[in-house]
Design a protein around this motif. Structure first.
Motif, PDB file in Angstrom:
ATOM      1  N   VAL A  77       0.853  -1.182   0.000  1.00  0.00           N
ATOM      2  CA  VAL A  77       0.000   0.000   0.000  1.00  0.00           C
ATOM      3  C   VAL A  77       0.893   1.238   0.000  1.00  0.00           C
ATOM      4  O   VAL A  77       1.803   1.358   0.826  1.00  0.00           O
ATOM      5  CB  VAL A  77      -0.931   0.029   1.230  1.00  0.00           C
ATOM      6  CG1 VAL A  77      -1.669   1.366   1.319  1.00  0.00           C
ATOM      7  CG2 VAL A  77      -1.921  -1.122   1.171  1.00  0.00           C
ATOM      8  N   ILE A  78       0.636   2.134  -0.943  1.00  0.00           N
ATOM      9  CA  ILE A  78       1.257   3.460  -0.948  1.00  0.00           C
ATOM     10  C   ILE A  78       0.279   4.411  -0.268  1.00  0.00           C
ATOM     11  O   ILE A  78      -0.841   4.592  -0.750  1.00  0.00           O
ATOM     12  CB  ILE A  78       1.530   3.949  -2.379  1.00  0.00           C
ATOM     13  CG1 ILE A  78       2.556   3.059  -3.083  1.00  0.00           C
ATOM     14  CG2 ILE A  78       1.999   5.406  -2.370  1.00  0.00           C
ATOM     15  CD1 ILE A  78       2.766   3.424  -4.556  1.00  0.00           C
ATOM     16  N   SER A  79       0.689   5.035   0.833  1.00  0.00           N
ATOM     17  CA  SER A  79      -0.188   5.974   1.525  1.00  0.00           C
ATOM     18  C   SER A  79       0.311   7.405   1.367  1.00  0.00           C
ATOM     19  O   SER A  79       1.429   7.727   1.767  1.00  0.00           O
ATOM     20  CB  SER A  79      -0.292   5.645   3.016  1.00  0.00           C
ATOM     21  OG  SER A  79      -1.076   6.640   3.665  1.00  0.00           O
ATOM     22  N   THR A  80      -0.538   8.253   0.803  1.00  0.00           N
ATOM     23  CA  THR A  80      -0.234   9.677   0.707  1.00  0.00           C
ATOM     24  C   THR A  80      -1.206  10.492   1.562  1.00  0.00           C
ATOM     25  O   THR A  80      -1.353  11.688   1.372  1.00  0.00           O
ATOM     26  CB  THR A  80      -0.307  10.151  -0.754  1.00  0.00           C
ATOM     27  OG1 THR A  80      -1.644   9.961  -1.253  1.00  0.00           O
ATOM     28  CG2 THR A  80       0.659   9.384  -1.637  1.00  0.00           C
ATOM     29  N   VAL A  81      -1.864   9.824   2.513  1.00  0.00           N
ATOM     30  CA  VAL A  81      -2.901  10.469   3.329  1.00  0.00           C
ATOM     31  C   VAL A  81      -2.289  10.954   4.635  1.00  0.00           C
ATOM     32  O   VAL A  81      -2.120  10.185   5.581  1.00  0.00           O
ATOM     33  CB  VAL A  81      -4.077   9.504   3.596  1.00  0.00           C
ATOM     34  CG1 VAL A  81      -5.146  10.193   4.433  1.00  0.00           C
ATOM     35  CG2 VAL A  81      -4.675   9.020   2.279  1.00  0.00           C
ATOM     36  N   GLY A 177       1.233  19.054   2.132  1.00  0.00           N
ATOM     37  CA  GLY A 177       1.111  17.992   3.129  1.00  0.00           C
ATOM     38  C   GLY A 177       2.217  18.054   4.152  1.00  0.00           C
ATOM     39  O   GLY A 177       1.997  17.820   5.349  1.00  0.00           O
ATOM     40  N   THR A 178       3.446  18.380   3.700  1.00  0.00           N
ATOM     41  CA  THR A 178       4.562  18.525   4.634  1.00  0.00           C
ATOM     42  C   THR A 178       4.305  19.671   5.595  1.00  0.00           C
ATOM     43  O   THR A 178       4.548  19.558   6.806  1.00  0.00           O
ATOM     44  CB  THR A 178       5.874  18.761   3.859  1.00  0.00           C
ATOM     45  OG1 THR A 178       6.162  17.599   3.082  1.00  0.00           O
ATOM     46  CG2 THR A 178       7.021  19.036   4.805  1.00  0.00           C
ATOM     47  N   ALA A 179       3.809  20.797   5.074  1.00  0.00           N
ATOM     48  CA  ALA A 179       3.504  21.936   5.943  1.00  0.00           C
ATOM     49  C   ALA A 179       2.434  21.568   6.959  1.00  0.00           C
ATOM     50  O   ALA A 179       2.529  21.917   8.146  1.00  0.00           O
ATOM     51  CB  ALA A 179       3.053  23.131   5.100  1.00  0.00           C
ATOM     52  N   PRO A 291       1.012  26.144  -0.788  1.00  0.00           N
ATOM     53  CA  PRO A 291      -0.045  25.170  -1.037  1.00  0.00           C
ATOM     54  C   PRO A 291      -0.599  24.574   0.248  1.00  0.00           C
ATOM     55  O   PRO A 291       0.120  24.361   1.211  1.00  0.00           O
ATOM     56  CB  PRO A 291       0.660  24.103  -1.883  1.00  0.00           C
ATOM     57  CG  PRO A 291       2.100  24.217  -1.513  1.00  0.00           C
ATOM     58  CD  PRO A 291       2.327  25.664  -1.252  1.00  0.00           C
ATOM     59  N   ARG A 292      -1.886  24.321   0.222  1.00  0.00           N
ATOM     60  CA  ARG A 292      -2.533  23.588   1.304  1.00  0.00           C
ATOM     61  C   ARG A 292      -2.572  22.115   0.919  1.00  0.00           C
ATOM     62  O   ARG A 292      -2.370  21.767  -0.243  1.00  0.00           O
ATOM     63  CB  ARG A 292      -3.947  24.124   1.529  1.00  0.00           C
ATOM     64  CG  ARG A 292      -4.004  25.595   1.922  1.00  0.00           C
ATOM     65  CD  ARG A 292      -5.455  26.056   2.059  1.00  0.00           C
ATOM     66  NE  ARG A 292      -5.518  27.483   2.370  1.00  0.00           N
ATOM     67  CZ  ARG A 292      -5.429  27.988   3.589  1.00  0.00           C
ATOM     68  NH1 ARG A 292      -5.289  27.169   4.628  1.00  0.00           N
ATOM     69  NH2 ARG A 292      -5.487  29.288   3.796  1.00  0.00           N
TER      70      ARG A 292
END
Length: 384
Positions: A77-81, A177-179, A291-292
């Motif tokens: 599973v690749i998770s970008t959440v 996402g990092t922010a 970016p948000r």
């Protein structure tokens, strides 16, 4: 028997969409997209050029049963959440219990340590290979140090006890996402002050091992190794922890006395000094600009981005080794989406490895370097 090689969880988010697009364009087969909304998944499938029959799976971070049902169908599973400390814990638990491999983009060390403490035993028992930080934080740094240490051993018969990571150039920032992850981490530390010690500990991800005092990388100065001014680098607090964890997982292949820091190169003379001092005072959390989560730069901006990081290793006796890592897209999105996709493929195609909670450098350094150079626009150049 798994239904799919790869499931991209979070495919409707900005970075998840880029990962899905990369897989579709690279001719991947036997993969699926996962997320909360079926209609949004259908829209993404059409917009990224994936085959019309690409499977779509609905699962929600606040519904553990749906996560378990999803991960049981995948090899990885690749998770970008993210932020993962808000939305990722049940997914890691499900993968650790089921034996499903997992990769993410996490740069949240307090949550990572929580997951190590909670799930390393289950992952080891089930054979699940859980690999955090498979994007700009921290693959170029983790694998750059690994590559340098391989060269140091080949040339000098021993590792470099002191390594510097110096960001020589970078166009394109870190992701929304990092922010959001940084803000969530700071909020968690405000609620629980005991987290501050963990966040400032270079060995927070090496349970049971405390190494030597580390260079802090917090004060602007002229670094003679690059001949220019350097300043604090915002990703250093997570990258350095991952590099030390890789050393730990490799049985201290870099030595138990290994010292490492990262800084941003700002330039020569007074201009370099002014830039370094400005970076030292910069607070990326003080503004809502940028970016948000779910937003990001245009295709043109991603493709015009790049980064270059030089690693300088000092071997006992005065010898020096240098390796430069370059990426051909902006670090936070274009390059990151390729790195995490190839990390997932590497786990299931190139390495077997034992279950547990890993870094990229700890479980698949050599084959992943090869993949990233061949497919993902990275280069790992050894200096003469």
């Amino acid at each position: 028997m798994s239904d799919f090689d790869i499931i991209v969880y979070g495919a409707t988010g900005f970075t998840g969409r880029l990962v899905a697009e990369y897989l579709a364009r690279s001719g991947a087969t036997n993969w699926a997209m996962g997320g909360r909304s079926l209609s949004k998944l259908q829209e993404v499938r059409a917009s990224v050029g994936a085959p019309a029959g690409t499977p779509l799976i609905t699962a929600n971070a606040d519904d553990p049963a749906s996560l378990r049902a999803m991960v049981e169908r995948a090899k990885v599973v690749i998770s970008t959440v993210g932020p993962y400390q808000l939305y990722g814990s049940d997914l890691v638990a499900a993968c650790a219990a089921s034996g499903t491999a997992y990769v993410d983009l996490c740069g949240e060390p307090a949550w990572m340590r929580e997951m190590i403490d909670a799930h390393e035993g289950a992952a080891t028992a089930s054979g699940a290979r859980i690999v955090f930080s498979c994007g700009f934080d921290s693959i170029p740094f983790d694998l750059g140090v690994w590559k340098l240490q391989q060269v140091a051993r080949e040339r000098h018969g021993k590792p470099a006890a002191r390594v510097k990571g110096r960001v020589m150039a970078m166009q394109g920032g870190f992701s929304g996402g990092t922010a959001a992850s940084l803000k969530a981490t700071m909020a968690a530390a405000a609620r629980n002050p005991s987290l501050v010690k963990l966040l400032t500990d270079p060995f927070a991800l090496t349970p049971g091992f405390d190494g030597p005092a580390q260079p802090m990388g917090m004060l602007p100065h002229v670094d003679e190794s690059v001949g220019k001014w350097v300043a604090p680098f915002i990703m250093a607090p997570i990258n350095t922890k991952n590099v030390h964890r890789t050393n730990f997982l490799l049985g201290h292949a870099y030595g138990e006395d290994f010292r490492y820091d990262e800084m941003m190169v700002t330039g020569l003379g007074e201009v370099g000094r002014a830039a370094a001092e400005a970076l030292q005072k910069f607070n990326p959390l003080a503004s809502d600009k940028g970016p948000r989560p779910g937003e990001g730069p245009s295709k043109e901006e991603r493709e015009s981005g790049f980064y270059e990081v030089q690693f300088i290793g000092e071997v006992e006796g005065g010898d020096e080794v240098r390796v430069t890592v370059k990426g051909d897209r902006d670090p936070g999105y274009g390059s990151t989406s390729k790195m995490i996709a190839e990390s997932a493929r590497c786990l299931i195609e190139d390495v077997e490895g034992n279950g547990g909670i890993w870094t990229p450098g700890g479980i698949m350094a050599e084959p992943l370097v090869g993949r990233l150079e061949a497919k993902a626009g990275l280069s790992f150049a050894v200096h003469p």
